[in-house]
Design a protein around this motif. Structure first.
Motif, PDB file in Angstrom:
ATOM      1  N   LEU A  22       0.864  -1.180   0.000  1.00  0.00           N
ATOM      2  CA  LEU A  22       0.000   0.000   0.000  1.00  0.00           C
ATOM      3  C   LEU A  22       0.898   1.226   0.000  1.00  0.00           C
ATOM      4  CD1 LEU A  22      -2.912   1.117   0.221  1.00  0.00           C
ATOM      5  CD2 LEU A  22      -2.635   1.023   2.709  1.00  0.00           C
ATOM      6  N   ASP A  23       0.914   1.946  -1.107  1.00  0.00           N
ATOM      7  CA  ASP A  23       1.834   3.073  -1.293  1.00  0.00           C
ATOM      8  C   ASP A  23       1.006   4.354  -1.391  1.00  0.00           C
ATOM      9  OD1 ASP A  23       3.809   4.841  -1.924  1.00  0.00           O
ATOM     10  OD2 ASP A  23       4.481   3.830  -3.750  1.00  0.00           O
ATOM     11  N   ILE A  24       0.944   5.110  -0.295  1.00  0.00           N
ATOM     12  CA  ILE A  24       0.161   6.350  -0.252  1.00  0.00           C
ATOM     13  C   ILE A  24       1.043   7.473   0.273  1.00  0.00           C
ATOM     14  CG2 ILE A  24      -1.891   7.497   0.656  1.00  0.00           C
ATOM     15  CD1 ILE A  24      -3.218   4.842   1.020  1.00  0.00           C
ATOM     16  N   ARG A  25       1.020   8.602  -0.425  1.00  0.00           N
ATOM     17  CA  ARG A  25       1.715   9.810   0.007  1.00  0.00           C
ATOM     18  C   ARG A  25       0.664  10.830   0.418  1.00  0.00           C
ATOM     19  NH1 ARG A  25       7.114   9.757  -3.242  1.00  0.00           N
ATOM     20  NH2 ARG A  25       7.084   7.626  -4.054  1.00  0.00           N
ATOM     21  N   LEU A  26       0.883  11.439   1.560  1.00  0.00           N
ATOM     22  CA  LEU A  26      -0.118  12.317   2.172  1.00  0.00           C
ATOM     23  C   LEU A  26       0.450  13.712   2.351  1.00  0.00           C
ATOM     24  CD1 LEU A  26      -0.855   9.601   4.814  1.00  0.00           C
ATOM     25  CD2 LEU A  26      -2.458  10.213   2.999  1.00  0.00           C
ATOM     26  N   TYR A  27      -0.427  14.719   2.210  1.00  0.00           N
ATOM     27  CA  TYR A  27      -0.002  16.118   2.278  1.00  0.00           C
ATOM     28  C   TYR A  27      -1.007  16.901   3.133  1.00  0.00           C
ATOM     29  CZ  TYR A  27       2.578  14.441  -1.799  1.00  0.00           C
ATOM     30  OH  TYR A  27       3.385  13.701  -2.641  1.00  0.00           O
ATOM     31  N   PRO A  28      -0.910  16.797   4.456  1.00  0.00           N
ATOM     32  CA  PRO A  28      -1.920  17.451   5.312  1.00  0.00           C
ATOM     33  C   PRO A  28      -1.963  18.960   5.150  1.00  0.00           C
ATOM     34  CG  PRO A  28      -0.080  16.606   6.619  1.00  0.00           C
ATOM     35  CD  PRO A  28       0.066  16.040   5.245  1.00  0.00           C
ATOM     36  N   ASP A  29      -0.803  19.597   4.866  1.00  0.00           N
ATOM     37  CA  ASP A  29      -0.773  21.045   4.668  1.00  0.00           C
ATOM     38  C   ASP A  29      -0.635  21.414   3.199  1.00  0.00           C
ATOM     39  OD1 ASP A  29       1.817  20.283   4.223  1.00  0.00           O
ATOM     40  OD2 ASP A  29       2.726  21.722   5.599  1.00  0.00           O
ATOM     41  N   GLY A  30      -0.737  20.412   2.327  1.00  0.00           N
ATOM     42  CA  GLY A  30      -0.610  20.666   0.895  1.00  0.00           C
ATOM     43  C   GLY A  30       0.816  20.821   0.422  1.00  0.00           C
ATOM     44  N   LYS A  31       1.797  20.690   1.323  1.00  0.00           N
ATOM     45  CA  LYS A  31       3.196  20.900   0.961  1.00  0.00           C
ATOM     46  C   LYS A  31       4.074  19.715   1.355  1.00  0.00           C
ATOM     47  CE  LYS A  31       3.466  24.705   3.370  1.00  0.00           C
ATOM     48  NZ  LYS A  31       3.973  25.945   3.999  1.00  0.00           N
ATOM     49  N   ARG A  32       4.081  19.395   2.627  1.00  0.00           N
ATOM     50  CA  ARG A  32       5.010  18.381   3.133  1.00  0.00           C
ATOM     51  C   ARG A  32       4.461  16.977   2.895  1.00  0.00           C
ATOM     52  NH1 ARG A  32       4.816  22.752   6.291  1.00  0.00           N
ATOM     53  NH2 ARG A  32       6.780  23.781   6.822  1.00  0.00           N
ATOM     54  N   GLU A  33       5.328  16.124   2.399  1.00  0.00           N
ATOM     55  CA  GLU A  33       4.906  14.762   2.099  1.00  0.00           C
ATOM     56  C   GLU A  33       5.160  13.833   3.277  1.00  0.00           C
ATOM     57  OE1 GLU A  33       5.898  12.706  -1.780  1.00  0.00           O
ATOM     58  OE2 GLU A  33       7.166  11.549  -0.386  1.00  0.00           O
ATOM     59  N   ILE A  34       4.152  13.092   3.662  1.00  0.00           N
ATOM     60  CA  ILE A  34       4.270  12.043   4.670  1.00  0.00           C
ATOM     61  C   ILE A  34       3.815  10.756   3.993  1.00  0.00           C
ATOM     62  CG2 ILE A  34       3.588  11.255   6.963  1.00  0.00           C
ATOM     63  CD1 ILE A  34       2.776  14.238   7.473  1.00  0.00           C
ATOM     64  N   ARG A  35       4.692   9.808   3.884  1.00  0.00           N
ATOM     65  CA  ARG A  35       4.436   8.609   3.092  1.00  0.00           C
ATOM     66  C   ARG A  35       4.287   7.392   3.992  1.00  0.00           C
ATOM     67  NH1 ARG A  35       8.520   6.320  -1.659  1.00  0.00           N
ATOM     68  NH2 ARG A  35       7.064   4.831  -2.620  1.00  0.00           N
ATOM     69  N   LEU A  36       3.289   6.567   3.702  1.00  0.00           N
ATOM     70  CA  LEU A  36       3.223   5.281   4.383  1.00  0.00           C
ATOM     71  C   LEU A  36       4.494   4.496   4.076  1.00  0.00           C
ATOM     72  CD1 LEU A  36      -0.455   4.012   3.910  1.00  0.00           C
ATOM     73  CD2 LEU A  36       0.555   5.084   5.911  1.00  0.00           C
ATOM     74  N   ALA A  37       4.952   3.727   5.040  1.00  0.00           N
ATOM     75  CA  ALA A  37       6.194   2.968   4.886  1.00  0.00           C
ATOM     76  C   ALA A  37       5.911   1.740   4.018  1.00  0.00           C
ATOM     77  CB  ALA A  37       6.750   2.557   6.238  1.00  0.00           C
ATOM     78  N   ALA A  38       5.869   1.961   2.706  1.00  0.00           N
ATOM     79  CA  ALA A  38       5.463   0.909   1.778  1.00  0.00           C
ATOM     80  C   ALA A  38       6.572  -0.101   1.514  1.00  0.00           C
ATOM     81  CB  ALA A  38       5.010   1.542   0.462  1.00  0.00           C
ATOM     82  N   TYR A  39       7.817   0.314   1.646  1.00  0.00           N
ATOM     83  CA  TYR A  39       8.918  -0.539   1.199  1.00  0.00           C
ATOM     84  C   TYR A  39      10.002  -0.683   2.255  1.00  0.00           C
ATOM     85  CZ  TYR A  39       6.657   0.287  -3.287  1.00  0.00           C
ATOM     86  OH  TYR A  39       5.734   0.353  -4.292  1.00  0.00           O
ATOM     87  N   SER A  97       7.540  16.244  14.652  1.00  0.00           N
ATOM     88  CA  SER A  97       8.703  15.854  13.862  1.00  0.00           C
ATOM     89  C   SER A  97       9.447  17.087  13.381  1.00  0.00           C
ATOM     90  CB  SER A  97       8.246  15.022  12.647  1.00  0.00           C
ATOM     91  OG  SER A  97       9.249  14.963  11.664  1.00  0.00           O
ATOM     92  N   SER A  98      10.755  16.933  13.192  1.00  0.00           N
ATOM     93  CA  SER A  98      11.556  18.025  12.639  1.00  0.00           C
ATOM     94  C   SER A  98      11.180  18.315  11.193  1.00  0.00           C
ATOM     95  CB  SER A  98      13.049  17.688  12.739  1.00  0.00           C
ATOM     96  OG  SER A  98      13.349  16.497  12.023  1.00  0.00           O
ATOM     97  N   ARG A  99      10.435  17.428  10.557  1.00  0.00           N
ATOM     98  CA  ARG A  99       9.931  17.703   9.210  1.00  0.00           C
ATOM     99  C   ARG A  99       8.668  18.563   9.259  1.00  0.00           C
ATOM    100  NH1 ARG A  99       8.560  13.566   5.474  1.00  0.00           N
ATOM    101  NH2 ARG A  99       8.389  11.904   7.018  1.00  0.00           N
ATOM    102  N   MET A 100       8.348  19.072  10.452  1.00  0.00           N
ATOM    103  CA  MET A 100       7.255  20.027  10.668  1.00  0.00           C
ATOM    104  C   MET A 100       5.893  19.412  10.379  1.00  0.00           C
ATOM    105  SD  MET A 100       8.979  22.271  12.010  1.00  0.00           S
ATOM    106  CE  MET A 100       7.669  23.425  12.372  1.00  0.00           C
ATOM    107  N   TYR A 101       5.650  18.318  11.065  1.00  0.00           N
ATOM    108  CA  TYR A 101       4.302  17.775  11.141  1.00  0.00           C
ATOM    109  C   TYR A 101       4.148  17.104  12.494  1.00  0.00           C
ATOM    110  CZ  TYR A 101       5.527  12.796  10.559  1.00  0.00           C
ATOM    111  OH  TYR A 101       6.011  11.527  10.749  1.00  0.00           O
ATOM    112  N   GLY A 102       2.910  16.903  12.897  1.00  0.00           N
ATOM    113  CA  GLY A 102       2.620  16.154  14.098  1.00  0.00           C
ATOM    114  C   GLY A 102       1.689  15.014  13.773  1.00  0.00           C
TER     115      GLY A 102
END
Length: 747
Positions: A150-167, A245-250
């Protein structure tokens, strides 16, 4: 834990001998994606895995398909939910208290180039669901191909990518993390996991009152509230399923189940979450600052309320005072010698029998409780009382509590060694899942509050009786949530009777920030106890809480738990730390009044006077904290998330937005201080410094502490000495401008 290097055992808690009837089901490529009432529904097939060390698909068993829901909210919050046919998405939760700022944003989905793209009405991409086959250059068949994922990339703020750990795997059978999976035991679904990809240099903080380094990467935590038994170990009273996270998401994991959270610990490529409940409900919160991210978390779980003015003064306590005469003597001496103080706290000794909580004053030691409390109030003191949420076998309320099921019904004799510090000493836990039991408990407190008591110490609550029946919840789900239900009840009745919304609490879970305030538990009166306390407070402030305190100068002593003497320098240095905390309370297993430490009592009095001078500033910063996403005690990363140095500093902090505080935590009186970006002025001497550098090996006399203030700040202060906050007329507040003429505070 004995690591096996197999994901089944090291993270998913399977039986190492593989002798139980349990199975793992792994997420596969989505079979369909569609929009439903503004949500995006992803149909995810799950493939059973053969019960073996190495993972492999059990193709003889049909796949099971479940719906993953993607929902977007303003402001910058994306929600993932999957209930595996067991649970439905709901906003009806004790943990959730969504603000008016939280508004659902409708999503739509389109397909092209081997992927579904999820967008909001403005065309901003919020998720990309990839079903493309990976590009291969096949030359070997030595190992099988990897399973679907299951490979999903998410953008809660429309900018930063948070990806499910698919691989996150080595070879196809050797997985280190799964994007989504669930487990069955004897045919029943009981655990679920979700993992996000993390970067090699990513740092993490929060997760509750964590007594460890600032950067939590590389660590795995068991999110189960329990008696911390100090502040220098992995146990904690306050687990919060939220990290930054230091990648600026919670990420907020909306659950009260016992859980496991690995922040690049089991695998350096993934943040992994495992819940003991077959449900995953995760809110991803984006933001351009820590304040924005934490405010997003509060938008979901509630904002702190503002404590009363008197609570910001000095609290005096010990374990314990035994009579009205003893308390009056101490309070009179503080007034006579002008030690400013607002609160006198009665710990375990106000009952007929010490520790036997019956919510009633001992009639011999306190013959006129109402008069006693009224007399102290006339002198400017509020009285607060200790109690706990368990009913003892010998308590006068035990028959009533059992008859009406106000306490849990035990299903078997409790195991373990009871002590004065364990729920096992008591006959049952008050059942706050039952409205009738909650009202009964409120009635016990209401009688005390009507007598003039100002607040209740809601001690314990991190442990409950587990082999027991509660009216509306299984104990496995109640354990973590219990602190919230307990503190809510005490807070509500206190607010009803006194008008002040306040408790003094030890345990916490998501949402408890709504019911301030909390303190750090049973720290040792030592340098490591002080350091552990501060670390816990910094992470706690990054977990959504605005107010936090600690026992000054530590709760217990070493080597003798109750009877060793506190060192003078520990007492002073911890006092300095307490003055620059949101609340300051003296408490511990032996004498805490400063005159018992005559060599340093004048220094202590002077710092108490500074505390009262700063109350206008503390009020200002507290008001900011309850209206946004800030906290009074702030880790350096709160203001400097892009400064890698600040992710590794856990012995300095911001006090509000303008002070930088560096407590001394050694007998040598020396320390290094990191000044982050900006221009800084020594609060006591007026010396000026530019930031972005270290001040090395500072020599700090016992009567001082390194405190710096932002150049250009205006600090509100109270201009006159007072004995308590009742003496204050805040219209007299003055402002100190930190400019070229400032030469250090006069105090």
């Amino acid at each position: 834990m004995k690591p096996t290097n197999y994901h089944l055992f090291d993270f998913l808690d399977f039986d190492v001998s593989l002798s139980r009837n349990e199975s793992l089901w792994k997420a596969c490529k989505p079979s369909a994606v569609f929009e439903n009432d503004g949500d995006i529904c992803v149909l995810v097939p799950f493939q059973k895995q053969i019960l073996a060390n190495d993972m492999a698909a059990d193709t003889g068993v049909p796949r099971e398909e479940y719906t993953l829901i993607i929902r977007q909210y303003e402001p910058k919050i994306l929600r993932l939910f999957i209930g595996f046919g067991e649970e439905q998405m709901t906003d009806e939760s004790e943990m959730l208290q969504m603000s008016d700022r939280v508004k659902k944003t409708p999503l739509s989905v389109s397909f092209g180039n081997g992927r579904w793209t999820v967008t909001d009405p403005e065309g901003t991409v919020r998720a990309v669901i990839n079903i493309q086959e990976p590009e291969l250059d096949r030359w070997s068949t030595l190992l099988p191909d990897p399973q679907e994922t299951l490979d999903i990339r998410l953008y809660p703020d429309g900018k930063r990518e948070i990806r499910l750990a698919a691989y996150d795997h080595f070879s196809p059978p050797r997985y280190d993390a799964l994007p989504i999976g669930f487990c069955k035991l004897d045919g029943q679904k009981e655990r679920a996991t979700m993992s996000f990809e993390c970067k090699a240099d990513e740092c993490f903080a929060g997760t509750g009152e964590r007594f460890t380094k600032m950067d939590l990467s590389g660590q795995t935590f068991f999110l189960k509230n329990q008696d911390g038994q100090g502040v220098n170990n992995r146990r904690t009273y306050k687990n919060i399923p939220f990290y930054v996270s230091s990648r600026m998401y919670g990420a907020f994991y909306h659950t009260c189940a016992h859980s496991k959270l690995s922040l690049a610990g089991v695998s350096t490529r993934s943040v992994e979450f495992l819940s003991d409940q077959a449900m995953l409900d995760v809110f991803l919160i984006g933001g351009d600052s820590m304040e924005e991210i934490i405010r997003g978390y509060r938008d979901l779980t509630g904002y702190p309320s503002m404590p009363p003015l008197w609570s910001f003064g000095v609290w005096m306590s010990r374990m314990t005072y035994f009579s009205a005469d003893e308390v009056n003597e101490i309070c009179d001496r503080m007034r006579r010698e002008h030690y400013p103080c607002d609160v006198i706290h009665l710990d375990t000794g106000w009952f007929k029998t010490d520790w036997l909580c019956e919510w009633k004053f001992n009639e011999e030691r306190f013959p006129d409780p109402e008069g006693f409390i009224r007399g102290l109030k006339d002198k400017g003191y509020r009285v607060t009382l200790w109690q706990l949420p368990y009913v003892a076998e010998d308590a006068e309320q035990i028959d009533e509590a059992r008859k009406n099921h106000y306490i849990c019904t035990l299903t078997k004799q409790q195991e373990g060694e009871g002590s004065n510090f364990s729920a096992l000493d008591y006959a049952g836990t008050i059942d706050f899942t039952d409205p009738a039991a909650t009202e009964w408990y409120k009635g016990l407190l209401r009688r005390l509050l009507n007598m003039g008591v100002a607040a209740i110490k809601t001690d314990f609550g991190e442990n409950i009786h587990m082999d027991a029946i509660y009216k509306n919840m299984k104990p496995e789900l109640l354990n973590n949530l219990y602190a919230l239900l307990y503190q809510k009840a005490a807070y509500e009745v206190t607010k009803e009777v006194t008008g002040d919304g306040i408790v003094w609490a030890r345990a916490a879970w998501a949402g408890c920030q709504r019911y301030p305030l909390h303190w750090g538990g049973d720290s040792c009166s030592s340098w490591d106890g002080m350091a552990g306390s501060l670390k816990g407070g910094l992470h706690f402030g990054l977990s959504g809480f605005a107010f936090w305190s600690h026992d000054v100068p530590g709760f217990h002593t070493l080597p003798n738990f109750m009877n060793s003497r506190v060192r003078d320098d520990v007492y002073v240095r911890w006092t300095q730390f307490g003055v620059f905390s949101s609340h300051i309370r003296y408490h511990g297993t032996n004498k805490r009044e400063p005159w018992h430490y005559p060599a340093i009592a004048p220094i202590v009095k002077r710092w108490w006077q500074l505390r009262y001078k700063l109350i206008p500033y503390i009020l200002q910063e507290s008001r900011k904290a309850v209206s946004g996403g800030s906290t009074v005690l702030q880790a350096l990363i709160f203001h400097h998330p892009d400064d890698p140095m600040c992710w590794h500093i856990d012995d300095e902090y911001y006090f509000g937005d303008d002070f930088l505080v560096a407590p001394v935590m050694n007998s040598e009186g020396r320390r290094d201080v990191y000044l982050p970006e900006g221009n800084w002025v020594n609060f006591f001497t007026g010396e000026r410094y530019s930031g972005g550098k270290w001040l090395k090996d500072l020599n700090v006399p016992l009567e001082l502490m390194p405190v710096y203030v932002r150049e250009g700040a205006e600090i509100p202060v109270y201009p006159e000495p007072v004995d308590c906050t009742d003496d204050m007329d805040l219209s007299k507040t003055e402002y100190i401008k930190i400019d070229g003429r400032f030469g250090g505070i006069e105090w």
